[in-house]
Design an enzyme around this catalytic site. Structure first.
Site, PDB file in Angstrom:
ATOM      1  CG  ASP A   1      -1.837   1.096   1.219  1.00 17.86           C
ATOM      2  OD1 ASP A   1      -2.761   1.431   0.261  1.00 17.86           O
ATOM      3  OD2 ASP A   1      -1.608   1.943   2.280  1.00 17.86           O
ATOM      4  CB  SER A   2       0.358   4.563  -0.994  1.00 20.62           C
ATOM      5  OG  SER A   2      -1.065   5.100  -0.441  1.00 20.62           O
TER       6      SER A   2
ATOM      7  CB  CYS B   1      -2.833   0.717  -2.769  1.00 18.43           C
ATOM      8  SG  CYS B   1      -2.575   2.411  -3.527  1.00 18.43           S
TER       9      CYS B   1
ATOM     10  CD  GLU C   1      -0.326   6.943   5.509  1.00 21.24           C
ATOM     11  OE1 GLU C   1       0.549   6.989   6.091  1.00 21.24           O
ATOM     12  OE2 GLU C   1      -0.775   6.025   4.864  1.00 21.24           O
TER      13      GLU C   1
ATOM     14  CB  CYS D   1      -8.912   5.435  -0.765  1.00 21.02           C
ATOM     15  SG  CYS D   1      -7.443   5.524   0.139  1.00 21.02           S
TER      16      CYS D   1
ATOM     17  CG  HIS E   1      -5.312   5.783   3.520  1.00 21.31           C
ATOM     18  ND1 HIS E   1      -4.684   4.945   2.396  1.00 21.31           N
ATOM     19  CD2 HIS E   1      -4.171   6.007   4.087  1.00 21.31           C
ATOM     20  CE1 HIS E   1      -3.477   5.225   2.387  1.00 21.31           C
ATOM     21  NE2 HIS E   1      -2.945   5.729   3.776  1.00 21.31           N
TER      22      HIS E   1
END
Length: 269
Positions: free
Chosen positions: A10-11, A73, A152, A184, A186
């Site tokens: 994932d990013s 992701c 994040e 996403c 996240h």
């Protein structure tokens, strides 16, 4: 049977929402996770660069001997899934098709919303996949770039997060959607605020969680599911601060002693 690890990339930390579901559904499986937190967010980056970064992460996990790769992701799935599947000998799973299937199954009025990073929305991957499976769907897409940074920065339970989510998703107030794809990985960390913003009548689709259903099916199909071991040791890697990663990962996964290791990839920034 195969006790090698499943790789997740994932990013940043968003893919941990997929890992959380995997830990629940696939408790016998060993997980190796790599989050490219030093170079996130991927959303605003050109697709060619996202492809390059995704290959760098993949190569690292291949060196660890993984048996399957999960691109946890959406931006990387849109940019790299086809290329990785064509060139790798192991199964590669993305998050877009599972999420799309779940949205189609959920929607009663044929009106589906999709939220994601700039890169995911710009790629049109969700809209294209949804229309391939059901051309009668009315799909409304919205990029939500601030959401990734909120997660994040470990602000996903803050009043600030609630305010940003409410203001951003006001866009859907007059769209009459009954299903919203969180495109996403996240975004599930913001789920309570997202649900509040769009209302209880809108069903939220967690693409990452849906992806684990596909992982389970493929493990059985190829007969590569792991046998039960005395102790399954997971490994976590990040390209950024291991302390920051450990704090978020421990809280979200409910695991002690995450002990992520910081690694360095490529020369890109």
């Amino acid at each position: 049977m195969n006790n090698q690890a499943i790789g997740f990339i994932d990013s940043g930390v968003g893919g941990l929402t997929v890992v959380k579901e995997a830990l629940k559904q696939l408790p016998n499986e060993k997980i190796y996770y790599l989050g490219d937190t030093a170079r996130m967010p991927y959303g605003p980056r050109p697709s060619e660069q996202v492809l390059e970064f995704t290959w760098e992460m993949t190569s690292f996990l291949l060196s660890k001997g993984i048996k399957m790769l999960v691109i946890a992701c959406n931006t990387a799935t849109a940019a790299a899934l086809d290329d990785l599947r064509e060139k790798l000998a192991i199964p590669v799973i993305g998050v877009i098709k599972p999420g799309s299937r779940a949205a189609i199954k959920s929607s009663k009025n044929q009106r589906v919303g999709v939220i994601g990073t700039e890169g995911t929305i710009k790629s049109g991957a969700y809209k294209r996949t949804l229309h391939e499976k059901n051309p009668n769907l009315f799909v409304t897409s919205l990029p939500c770039p601030e959401f990734v940074q909120i997660v994040e920065n470990d602000q996903y339970e803050s009043k600030y997060a609630e305010q940003v989510v409410a203001e951003t998703l006001g866009f859907f107030d007059d769209k009459n959607i009954d299903t919203l794809v969180m495109g996403c990985t996240h975004y599930p960390l913001l789920r309570p605020f997202i649900q509040k913003a769009v209302g209880d009548k809108v069903t939220l689709i967690d693409s990452g969680a849906e992806t684990v259903n596909d992982v389970s099916t493929i493990l059985d199909y190829f007969d590569i599911a792991a046998k039960r071991e005395e102790e399954t040791t997971h490994e976590f890697y990040t390209t950024g601060s291991s302390d920051d990663f450990n704090e978020i990962a421990s809280g979200w996964l409910g695991l002690e002693n995450i002990n992520a290791k910081t690694i360095h990839l490529g020369q890109g920034d």
